[in-house]
Design a protein around this motif. Structure first.
Motif, short mmCIF file in Angstrom:
data_model
loop_
_atom_site.label_atom_id
_atom_site.label_comp_id
_atom_site.label_asym_id
_atom_site.label_seq_id
_atom_site.Cartn_x
_atom_site.Cartn_y
_atom_site.Cartn_z
N HIS A 66 25.26 46.89 -40.18
CA HIS A 66 26.66 46.46 -40.10
C HIS A 66 27.59 47.67 -40.15
O HIS A 66 28.59 47.72 -39.44
CB HIS A 66 26.99 45.46 -41.19
N VAL A 67 27.24 48.65 -40.96
CA VAL A 67 28.04 49.87 -41.02
C VAL A 67 28.05 50.55 -39.64
O VAL A 67 29.09 51.04 -39.18
CB VAL A 67 27.53 50.82 -42.12
N GLN A 68 26.91 50.54 -38.97
CA GLN A 68 26.84 51.09 -37.61
C GLN A 68 27.79 50.32 -36.68
O GLN A 68 28.50 50.93 -35.87
CB GLN A 68 25.41 51.03 -37.10
N GLN A 69 27.81 49.00 -36.78
CA GLN A 69 28.72 48.20 -35.96
C GLN A 69 30.18 48.56 -36.29
O GLN A 69 31.02 48.65 -35.40
CB GLN A 69 28.48 46.71 -36.20
N LEU A 70 30.48 48.75 -37.56
CA LEU A 70 31.84 49.09 -37.97
C LEU A 70 32.24 50.49 -37.49
O LEU A 70 33.41 50.72 -37.17
CB LEU A 70 31.99 48.96 -39.48
N HIS A 71 31.28 51.41 -37.43
CA HIS A 71 31.57 52.73 -36.86
C HIS A 71 31.98 52.59 -35.39
O HIS A 71 32.90 53.27 -34.92
CB HIS A 71 30.37 53.66 -36.98
#
Length: 145
Positions: free
Chosen positions: A86-91
């Motif tokens: 999810h952090v990757q998606q938010l990046h």
């Protein structure tokens, strides 16, 4: 791994302003990942699971924050589950906000009313980027300590 599986997810405390941005950006994760669902049944199970995890992770965050910003608890800090995926998606969302601001700058011209609208959008995107930066900093601190 997604938050539903309980591994690789950590809990990050976010303030109400960051929570508002996170809710919107997590919902945008749905919006910008919907096309692969059209061929979902044709994928191998591993790819189906990977796609499902994107949606599970975003759902887990929004479930904690509340789906309706008008009824969400706005005066308190909230702990949200964040996974590496999810952090990757938010990046990606952060990059999109920055790119959008660069595109919006091309719309600045002689019309003051139009400029006001564009500058408001730029400000909102910048606020989103700043909130995501706070989130990423808290996430990095949490996973490295």
């Amino acid at each position: 791994m997604s938050a539903h599986q309980g591994s690789s997810a950590c809990r990050i405390t976010v303030d109400p302003s960051t929570a508002d941005v996170l809710r919107i950006e997590a919902k945008k994760v749905f919006m910008f990942n919907h096309e692969p669902l059209e061929d979902f049944i044709d994928y191998v199970p591993a790819k189906q699971l990977a796609l499902a995890d994107i949606f599970r992770d975003a759902t887990a965050v929004i479930d904690v924050l509340g789906w309706d910003p008008d009824t969400a608890a706005r005066q308190e800090n909230v702990e949200v589950p964040l996974t590496p995926g999810h952090v990757q998606q938010l990046h990606r969302r952060r990059c999109d906000l920055l790119d959008t601001n660069l595109d919006l700058l091309d719309n600045i011209g002689a019309d003051n009313d139009a400029n006001t609208v564009v500058m408001s959008e730029i400000y909102n995107n910048r606020h989103g980027v700043e909130a995501l930066n706070r989130l990423f900093e808290a996430y990095t601190t949490t996973i490295t300590t």
